[in-house]
Design an enzyme around this catalytic site. Sequence first.
Site, mmCIF file in Angstrom:
data_model
loop_
_atom_site.group_PDB
_atom_site.id
_atom_site.type_symbol
_atom_site.label_atom_id
_atom_site.label_comp_id
_atom_site.label_asym_id
_atom_site.label_seq_id
_atom_site.Cartn_x
_atom_site.Cartn_y
_atom_site.Cartn_z
ATOM 1 N N ALA A 291 16.381 11.358 -2.526
ATOM 2 C CA ALA A 291 15.192 10.515 -2.612
ATOM 3 C C ALA A 291 15.188 9.705 -3.894
ATOM 4 O O ALA A 291 15.650 10.168 -4.946
ATOM 5 C CB ALA A 291 13.932 11.374 -2.558
ATOM 6 N N ASP A 292 14.674 8.486 -3.807
ATOM 7 C CA ASP A 292 14.346 7.771 -5.025
ATOM 8 C C ASP A 292 13.292 8.592 -5.774
ATOM 9 O O ASP A 292 12.597 9.435 -5.184
ATOM 10 C CB ASP A 292 13.822 6.371 -4.689
ATOM 11 C CG ASP A 292 14.033 5.384 -5.828
ATOM 12 O OD1 ASP A 292 14.257 5.826 -6.972
ATOM 13 O OD2 ASP A 292 13.978 4.166 -5.578
ATOM 14 N N TYR A 293 13.174 8.340 -7.065
ATOM 15 C CA TYR A 293 12.373 9.216 -7.919
ATOM 16 C C TYR A 293 10.885 9.084 -7.613
ATOM 17 O O TYR A 293 10.252 8.100 -7.973
ATOM 18 C CB TYR A 293 12.659 8.901 -9.375
ATOM 19 C CG TYR A 293 13.974 9.476 -9.849
ATOM 20 C CD1 TYR A 293 15.029 9.683 -8.964
ATOM 21 C CD2 TYR A 293 14.173 9.833 -11.169
ATOM 22 C CE1 TYR A 293 16.230 10.224 -9.375
ATOM 23 C CE2 TYR A 293 15.378 10.369 -11.600
ATOM 24 C CZ TYR A 293 16.400 10.556 -10.701
ATOM 25 O OH TYR A 293 17.591 11.097 -11.116
ATOM 26 N N ALA A 295 9.829 9.498 -4.343
ATOM 27 C CA ALA A 295 9.709 8.978 -2.978
ATOM 28 C C ALA A 295 9.496 10.061 -1.933
ATOM 29 O O ALA A 295 9.332 9.749 -0.760
ATOM 30 C CB ALA A 295 10.954 8.156 -2.615
#
Length: 828
Positions: A291-293, A295
């Site tokens: 995951a993006d940070y 997300a």
Amino acid sequence: MRRLGGTLAVCALAALSSAVPAAATGRCGDPSTRPWCDTSRSPDQRAALLLGALSQDEKVSLLGGNDFQGGINSGPDIHTGQSPAVDRVGLPSVYYSDGPLGPRQGPATAMPAPMGLAATWDPALASAAGAVVGNEARSKGNDAVFAPTVNIMRTPLGGRTFEAYGEDPHLVSRLTVQWIRGAQSQGVMATVKHFAANNQEGQDPSGQAGRPGSPLGAGTVGSRYIHDSVIDERTLHEVYLPQFESAVKEAGSAIVMCSYNRLNGAFACQNRQLLEDILRRDWGFAGYVLADYGAAHDTAGNLNGGLDFEPWPPWAYTPTQIDAALASGQASPATVDEHVRRILRTLFAFGFFDRPAYRNDDAQIDKAAHAATVQHIEESAATVLENRGILPLDAGRLHSVAVIGKPATSFVTGGGSGNVTPFDFANPLSAIRQRVGPGVSVSYDDGTDPARAAGIARGADVALVFAADYETEGSDRGCLSLECPDQGNQDGLIDQVAAAQPNTAVILETGGPVLTPWRDRIKGLVEAWYPGEQGGLALARVLFGDVDPGGRLPVTFPDREADIPTAGDPQKYPGVDNEVTYKEGVLVGYRWFDARGLTPAFPFGYGLSYTHFGFGRLQVGAPGHGGAQPVSVEVTNLGGRPGVAVPELYVGAPPGSPVAEPPWRLAAFARVPLAPGARRRVTLEVGARSRRFWDAATHGWRDLPGCLPVAVGASSRELALRARLCDRSASAPGRRRARCRRPTLRFRIHSLAGSPIVRVLVYVNGRRVRTVRARRITRVVVRRPGRTAFRLRLVDVSRAGRRRVTVRRYRACTKTRPGTRHPGGRRG
């Protein structure tokens, strides 16, 4: 009970091993006590053995990162992310670094912005850029790098426009594949991002959050964190997914990063259709998704939706939350096992266990070689947009040069995860002084007082005005002028200098398109992008003609902001009630301008050379295996200087197309260096995908009927050579049915990324009709299902667990005449 079950699983799988296991040379351990360390086993087998040896608590711990600092700070000893280790089984921590423009971990080689790399139209340079970033990420002790960013530029206002490769899916895909191959050749795992449709950061009504010096923008209207990208199925597959598909199927990207935004209702990191159906089932992705940070939002939703790892901070994937989801039955232990297996399998496949840990030591970096690569990329990226006889400059005829503007002495780059601190910086002012030598007077003014700058310019032989924009992760630009965000009245500065000095050239250092209202009042215009740490040296060589400016625009520069595809409709951008509707469909970038009859300031694919090229003698060849069709063109350097030509091939909409098509779509290109007077025949290959469209009714690709127009030229608006592209299987009007020959189709099966194919699944019209299994499959025979038209899909599974999907469509046929011979189908 958990430990006993794990032990039994290990024993059962260990029984499959050979008598003398092959020991790993790295950190894994002795295969006699740790059978997953046996390098003779496949990554799948080793992952299954290690998974069986882990306790439930250990498995849960592997789904979330454990380093908070790296997501917000940068320093020589601060990684962007880290996973927990399990020392008991010899599983070390995995270290991650940011990397679209270089590692964000203390000083690094600052690469030109990826938008500049895209302007080279050179996949080989993309590979070189990926190799530099991969090597430095490794030399700083990292196992994976969070790059490349490959999102399509839907709006040039996007804050991360500079981080990616422009507005065309084909160009972006070709560069993506080679960047990943370059990075992974250095022994690190690439992370293609942001999956998917993360095409805006959000508007900042205050106009203050995205200013230079801010660590991260804060766009609150249409924010990337919560907005829903509403995209029809065809547009999604034709515009916003192809580069990710290429990253997975061609480049073998180890990791995919899912994005913040929602996509058609569901957050990307828990969007099962995106992560499980498209990414894994349809494309055969065998790596893991992180995951993006920030997300990940919903523990059960993320577990069941396809998210394997949350690197920082572990909000959804904390052990407490995962255990609660398991206890409540919202997620199953089998789902946790599958996520852990994917991570472990990827680590085994990329040799993570079988090598020593990478050392964090900048002394390992060949800084001089990397700086030379940066300079070469920027020389190839610099794009001349206007030249009324001023360029190249002749130092032998100059007495004085006025250099104006802060960017002439400042390192210019974007903000956020792409903000890199350079090892070194060669500024343009110093490089120009060095290039002209002591015999030419070079004066400088920072441009803060336009009247003063104009006075200095008036007294020189030539004025070079440097101007820049600023783009940053977290917020979009408020407008397309150089005043958004406010860095002084740069447009006014250019106007006043040009009025005072008729020999004025402007050098733009921008992350993407900007408005150029003064372009008719200057003699030269060079787009340098964010040029990287050696940008000054590269630009001096371009300006004085030591190299040919090699850049071509990977984006359209509009004449007016009102002309861009998202202008004038808040439902399109920035969205209404956090819903962003992609009403323009497939008409993105130059396709929009072509379809609407809008004249841009500078079209996609455009760029001037210091010489002149001729294109001629266009020839269309016969289709080859897989449906690719060669088109060749003769390219001639008609001038007296060496230069680089970039022939661009576009396909048009066929008559009677069942869907609305853009007037032209880029299908192939080449970068061709030529000496003065030299001529070369260049072959451009049009892939089968360029002849197809995504059919939402059947949820698959369909061939466009008949013959496609094809054109070759120097830009999307300079297409002088025209022909037709007719595939043998195209259903052109009046074409007779093919004759049925032998009732079987034969296919040659090749290995996948060096791993033999051990299983082939055969589907006819969506139904599995056969499964072939063997230690090494080299040929498959399929019986034709009668004389009607049908769709055949072959899914090859390699020993390493990777998948390759091939789809063929066969037309209806008539009964074969006696004695007709059929050579058999082949798949290359």
